[in-house]
Write a protein that holds these residues in place. Structure first.
Motif, PDB file in Angstrom:
ATOM      1  N   SER A  21       0.847  -1.193   0.000  1.00 41.51           N
ATOM      2  CA  SER A  21       0.000   0.000   0.000  1.00 41.51           C
ATOM      3  C   SER A  21       0.879   1.239   0.000  1.00 41.51           C
ATOM      4  CB  SER A  21      -0.931   0.002   1.223  1.00 41.51           C
ATOM      5  OG  SER A  21      -0.177  -0.030   2.419  1.00 41.51           O
ATOM      6  N   TYR A  22       0.376   2.275  -0.602  1.00 43.61           N
ATOM      7  CA  TYR A  22       1.109   3.538  -0.622  1.00 43.61           C
ATOM      8  C   TYR A  22       1.066   4.164   0.772  1.00 43.61           C
ATOM      9  CZ  TYR A  22       1.078   2.983  -5.667  1.00 43.61           C
ATOM     10  OH  TYR A  22       1.260   2.493  -6.933  1.00 43.61           O
ATOM     11  N   GLY A  23       2.157   4.831   1.132  1.00 47.24           N
ATOM     12  CA  GLY A  23       2.240   5.411   2.463  1.00 47.24           C
ATOM     13  C   GLY A  23       3.064   4.574   3.415  1.00 47.24           C
ATOM     14  N   ASN A  24       3.374   3.337   2.994  1.00 44.82           N
ATOM     15  CA  ASN A  24       4.246   2.467   3.786  1.00 44.82           C
ATOM     16  C   ASN A  24       5.582   2.276   3.076  1.00 44.82           C
ATOM     17  OD1 ASN A  24       2.529   1.734   6.035  1.00 44.82           O
ATOM     18  ND2 ASN A  24       1.312   0.554   4.571  1.00 44.82           N
ATOM     19  N   LYS A  25       6.606   2.006   3.866  1.00 41.51           N
ATOM     20  CA  LYS A  25       7.928   1.737   3.309  1.00 41.51           C
ATOM     21  C   LYS A  25       8.139   0.230   3.239  1.00 41.51           C
ATOM     22  CE  LYS A  25      11.454   4.150   4.747  1.00 41.51           C
ATOM     23  NZ  LYS A  25      12.540   4.648   5.640  1.00 41.51           N
ATOM     24  N   TYR A  26       8.891  -0.211   2.216  1.00 37.31           N
ATOM     25  CA  TYR A  26       9.159  -1.631   2.032  1.00 37.31           C
ATOM     26  C   TYR A  26      10.654  -1.856   1.796  1.00 37.31           C
ATOM     27  CZ  TYR A  26       4.129  -1.918   1.611  1.00 37.31           C
ATOM     28  OH  TYR A  26       2.797  -1.829   1.874  1.00 37.31           O
ATOM     29  N   LEU A  27      11.072  -3.110   1.953  1.00 42.07           N
ATOM     30  CA  LEU A  27      12.458  -3.494   1.730  1.00 42.07           C
ATOM     31  C   LEU A  27      12.504  -4.507   0.599  1.00 42.07           C
ATOM     32  CD1 LEU A  27      15.433  -3.343   2.734  1.00 42.07           C
ATOM     33  CD2 LEU A  27      14.920  -5.353   4.139  1.00 42.07           C
ATOM     34  N   LEU A  28      13.167  -4.157  -0.505  1.00 38.49           N
ATOM     35  CA  LEU A  28      13.285  -5.055  -1.644  1.00 38.49           C
ATOM     36  C   LEU A  28      14.581  -5.856  -1.555  1.00 38.49           C
ATOM     37  CD1 LEU A  28      12.481  -6.106  -4.471  1.00 38.49           C
ATOM     38  CD2 LEU A  28      13.686  -4.116  -5.427  1.00 38.49           C
ATOM     39  N   ALA A  29      14.465  -7.180  -1.613  1.00 34.18           N
ATOM     40  CA  ALA A  29      15.643  -8.042  -1.656  1.00 34.18           C
ATOM     41  C   ALA A  29      16.192  -8.019  -3.077  1.00 34.18           C
ATOM     42  CB  ALA A  29      15.260  -9.462  -1.246  1.00 34.18           C
ATOM     43  N   LEU A  30      17.332  -7.361  -3.264  1.00 32.68           N
ATOM     44  CA  LEU A  30      17.886  -7.138  -4.598  1.00 32.68           C
ATOM     45  C   LEU A  30      19.152  -7.977  -4.780  1.00 32.68           C
ATOM     46  CD1 LEU A  30      17.422  -5.336  -7.142  1.00 32.68           C
ATOM     47  CD2 LEU A  30      19.103  -3.756  -6.157  1.00 32.68           C
ATOM     48  N   SER A  31      19.053  -8.996  -5.636  1.00 30.77           N
ATOM     49  CA  SER A  31      20.220  -9.851  -5.903  1.00 30.77           C
ATOM     50  C   SER A  31      21.022  -9.349  -7.093  1.00 30.77           C
ATOM     51  CB  SER A  31      19.771 -11.287  -6.172  1.00 30.77           C
ATOM     52  OG  SER A  31      19.078 -11.358  -7.413  1.00 30.77           O
ATOM     53  N   GLY A  32      20.353  -8.597  -7.975  1.00 32.06           N
ATOM     54  CA  GLY A  32      20.985  -8.153  -9.210  1.00 32.06           C
ATOM     55  C   GLY A  32      20.612  -9.013 -10.399  1.00 32.06           C
ATOM     56  N   GLY A  33      19.984 -10.169 -10.134  1.00 35.61           N
ATOM     57  CA  GLY A  33      19.520 -11.045 -11.205  1.00 35.61           C
ATOM     58  C   GLY A  33      18.327 -10.451 -11.924  1.00 35.61           C
ATOM     59  N   GLY A  34      17.948 -11.097 -13.039  1.00 34.31           N
ATOM     60  CA  GLY A  34      16.868 -10.568 -13.859  1.00 34.31           C
ATOM     61  C   GLY A  34      15.554 -10.393 -13.116  1.00 34.31           C
ATOM     62  N   ASP A  35      15.187 -11.362 -12.271  1.00 30.10           N
ATOM     63  CA  ASP A  35      13.905 -11.297 -11.569  1.00 30.10           C
ATOM     64  C   ASP A  35      13.844 -10.096 -10.627  1.00 30.10           C
ATOM     65  OD1 ASP A  35      13.415 -13.684 -12.865  1.00 30.10           O
ATOM     66  OD2 ASP A  35      13.995 -14.910 -11.136  1.00 30.10           O
ATOM     67  N   SER A  36      14.866  -9.951  -9.787  1.00 28.00           N
ATOM     68  CA  SER A  36      14.827  -8.853  -8.818  1.00 28.00           C
ATOM     69  C   SER A  36      14.993  -7.501  -9.493  1.00 28.00           C
ATOM     70  CB  SER A  36      15.900  -9.043  -7.737  1.00 28.00           C
ATOM     71  OG  SER A  36      17.206  -8.896  -8.251  1.00 28.00           O
ATOM     72  N   MET A  37      15.735  -7.444 -10.612  1.00 23.72           N
ATOM     73  CA  MET A  37      15.877  -6.173 -11.325  1.00 23.72           C
ATOM     74  C   MET A  37      14.569  -5.788 -12.006  1.00 23.72           C
ATOM     75  SD  MET A  37      18.665  -4.677 -10.737  1.00 23.72           S
ATOM     76  CE  MET A  37      18.429  -3.398 -11.990  1.00 23.72           C
ATOM     77  N   ALA A  38      13.852  -6.763 -12.535  1.00 25.64           N
ATOM     78  CA  ALA A  38      12.541  -6.466 -13.122  1.00 25.64           C
ATOM     79  C   ALA A  38      11.607  -5.900 -12.059  1.00 25.64           C
ATOM     80  CB  ALA A  38      11.951  -7.732 -13.743  1.00 25.64           C
ATOM     81  N   LEU A  39      11.589  -6.537 -10.884  1.00 26.41           N
ATOM     82  CA  LEU A  39      10.725  -6.056  -9.800  1.00 26.41           C
ATOM     83  C   LEU A  39      11.179  -4.676  -9.324  1.00 26.41           C
ATOM     84  CD1 LEU A  39       8.354  -6.656  -7.976  1.00 26.41           C
ATOM     85  CD2 LEU A  39       9.887  -7.909  -6.443  1.00 26.41           C
ATOM     86  N   PHE A  40      12.463  -4.447  -9.303  1.00 31.94           N
ATOM     87  CA  PHE A  40      13.033  -3.146  -8.928  1.00 31.94           C
ATOM     88  C   PHE A  40      12.443  -2.051  -9.817  1.00 31.94           C
ATOM     89  CE2 PHE A  40      16.422   0.022  -9.659  1.00 31.94           C
ATOM     90  CZ  PHE A  40      16.729   0.409  -8.370  1.00 31.94           C
ATOM     91  N   TYR A  41      12.437  -2.282 -11.139  1.00 25.79           N
ATOM     92  CA  TYR A  41      11.908  -1.293 -12.081  1.00 25.79           C
ATOM     93  C   TYR A  41      10.393  -1.170 -11.982  1.00 25.79           C
ATOM     94  CZ  TYR A  41      16.165  -0.003 -14.572  1.00 25.79           C
ATOM     95  OH  TYR A  41      17.394   0.536 -14.898  1.00 25.79           O
ATOM     96  N   VAL A  42       9.695  -2.280 -11.783  1.00 26.20           N
ATOM     97  CA  VAL A  42       8.228  -2.249 -11.681  1.00 26.20           C
ATOM     98  C   VAL A  42       7.781  -1.444 -10.460  1.00 26.20           C
ATOM     99  CG1 VAL A  42       6.173  -3.657 -11.220  1.00 26.20           C
ATOM    100  CG2 VAL A  42       7.840  -4.392 -12.946  1.00 26.20           C
ATOM    101  N   LEU A  43       8.375  -1.739  -9.300  1.00 28.20           N
ATOM    102  CA  LEU A  43       7.987  -1.029  -8.081  1.00 28.20           C
ATOM    103  C   LEU A  43       8.327   0.456  -8.168  1.00 28.20           C
ATOM    104  CD1 LEU A  43       9.057  -3.580  -5.298  1.00 28.20           C
ATOM    105  CD2 LEU A  43       6.803  -3.265  -6.345  1.00 28.20           C
TER     106      LEU A  43
END
Length: 445
Positions: A21-43
């Motif tokens: 939800s907007y208004g909350n902070k989150y922590l993204l587990a970023l490995s650098g692989g394709g999956d986490s980088m895609a999610l990085f850009y989407v979020l």
């Protein structure tokens, strides 16, 4: 980018499962692989407030350091706070007698838990997708599982959420290609000597030859099974509640007569690390009333004892505590020991087993609080002659778990003066000739 179908589906999935939800902070587990980088850009495109965390497990030499530098650089480009943790994963695995994979998982999520508290993040975001969920289904099926093992990966478990379970790996790869999103490749993912990698590289490609839509088909099957599991879970909870004798002590106690099928036992133990094979053996022992049989997983142990099944987490051994003088002593997170002295004429007797009273002239400090040992012997108060502590505890109808948690208190000469919370030694009792009394109170912290 905002109108890309993958982003639209992920946004809808987040909303339908109430993952973020907007208004909350989150922590993204970023490995650098394709999956986490895609999610990085989407979020980032969707405008969520998040910070990134990367774990360097130091398992792949220069490649591990390359991944760390890459993730740091990407966060600098997007102006995202970046957190890094370094782990001696192999040493941790050896020290805890677990696999490298399990060690990395424990280290990673323990770190994420603490970091979330530090930065005020509501949840950890991980980049598992539909293929990961199907691989988990197959892995569980191969090893042997119940209904829950066929549900795949849950979109939300505790404080961990997975917004990409609605998309396949090939869709993520297309998204990365469409927007030229950079990522690094973990060479270990291409080695087929790990079970999950063999499923990914060998088994699923063969299944796709039979059904090109096998990923979507199996994911849909998991979704249907979730509805079945909801009904099943309710029924099993009712059965389990009828079997519970106690869940307030250090271990859970169940009535064996109420465990009337193997799957109920599987349900009771499903989150305790026991394998299907060990559960089958345990059920056989239950049916043949094999008393005293004990079973262990990596995290728990189960005991069959006098018509009951006892389950407890595996805990560290009891420690020895030196008590040099009167005072208040913290034993552990649960208990403390209060040692006082009063004049005999001022003594007020408390009959609770948490209290013990001794003639001060007969007790020689320092005292030692320690676990019981093989061969320990004492003279139980009110009885004639000495007795092995182990025999005394058996007479008290204590089970193996309780015996392991039993402390004794000894004097400076290593004579047992009290089987703590059970019976003092008769040789140290208060008499009419006693002038001063040592009062020892064993109580919860």
């Amino acid at each position: 980018m905002m109108h890309h179908p993958l982003i639209t589906r992920i946004r809808q999935y987040i909303d339908s499962h109430d993952l973020m939800s907007y208004g909350n902070k989150y922590l993204l587990a970023l490995s650098g692989g394709g999956d986490s980088m895609a999610l990085f850009y989407v979020l980032d495109e969707l405008g969520y407030d998040f910070e990134c965390a990367h774990c360097n497990f130091h398992l792949r030499g220069e490649e591990s350091d390359r991944d760390e530098s890459f993730c740091k650089h990407q966060c600098e480009i997007k102006n995202k706070p970046f957190h890094i943790a370094h782990f001696s994963t192999e040493e941790y695995a050896v020290a805890h007698h677990i696999s490298i994979e399990m060690a990395a998982r424990k280290l990673r999520y323990n770190y994420f838990d603490k970091l979330c508290l530090d930065i005020g993040a509501k949840a950890v975001i991980v980049a598992h997708h539909k293929n990961d969920s199907v691989e988990t289904m197959l892995l569980n099926l191969i090893r042997g599982t119940g209904i829950q093992g066929l549900l795949g990966i849950s979109p939300k478990r505790g404080h961990v959420v997975r917004p990409m379970l609605c998309v396949r790996r090939d869709e993520i790869e297309q998204f990365l290609h469409d927007y030229a999103i950079p990522y690094v490749t973990d060479s270990s993912n291409q080695i087929d000597n790990v079970v999950r990698n063999r499923i990914r590289l060998d088994i699923l490609p063969e299944m796709k030859k039979i059904n090109p839509s096998v990923i979507d088909s199996m994911a849909e099957t998991a979704s249907r099974l979730q509805q079945v599991d909801f009904v099943f879970e309710k029924a099993m909870l009712e059965k389990m509640e009828s079997a519970i004798i106690s869940s307030e002590s250090a271990f859970d106690v169940f009535n064996l007569d109420k465990i009337d099928d193997e799957y109920m036992l599987f349900y009771l133990l499903k989150d305790k690390g026991f394998t299907p094979a060990s559960i089958k053996t345990m059920y056989t022992n239950i049916r043949t009333t094999h008393q005293g049989a004990c079973f262990k997983s990596d995290t728990h142990e189960a005991l069959i004892d006098r018509g009951k099944l006892l389950i407890q987490p595996i805990t560290s051994s009891l420690r020895t505590l030196k008590i040099p003088e009167l005072g208040n002593y913290v034993v552990d997170e649960q208990f403390k020991l209060l040692v006082e002295q009063v004049e005999r004429k001022l003594l007020k007797i408390n009959r609770s087993k948490e209290f013990a009273f001794f003639d001060s002239d007969k007790v020689c400090f320092p005292l030692y609080l320690r676990p019981t040992r093989k061969g320990d012997r004492f003279h139980p108060y009110g009885m004639k002659g000495s007795k092995l502590v182990s025999d005394f505890l058996t007479d008290e109808k204590m089970n193996i778990f309780e015996k392991r948690r039993q402390y004794v208190l000894t004097d400076a000469y290593e004579h047992i003066i009290w089987v703590v919370g059970k019976r003092p030694d008769d040789n140290y009792k208060v008499t009419d000739n006693t002038k001063n009394v040592i009062i020892i109170n064993w109580k919860k912290s």
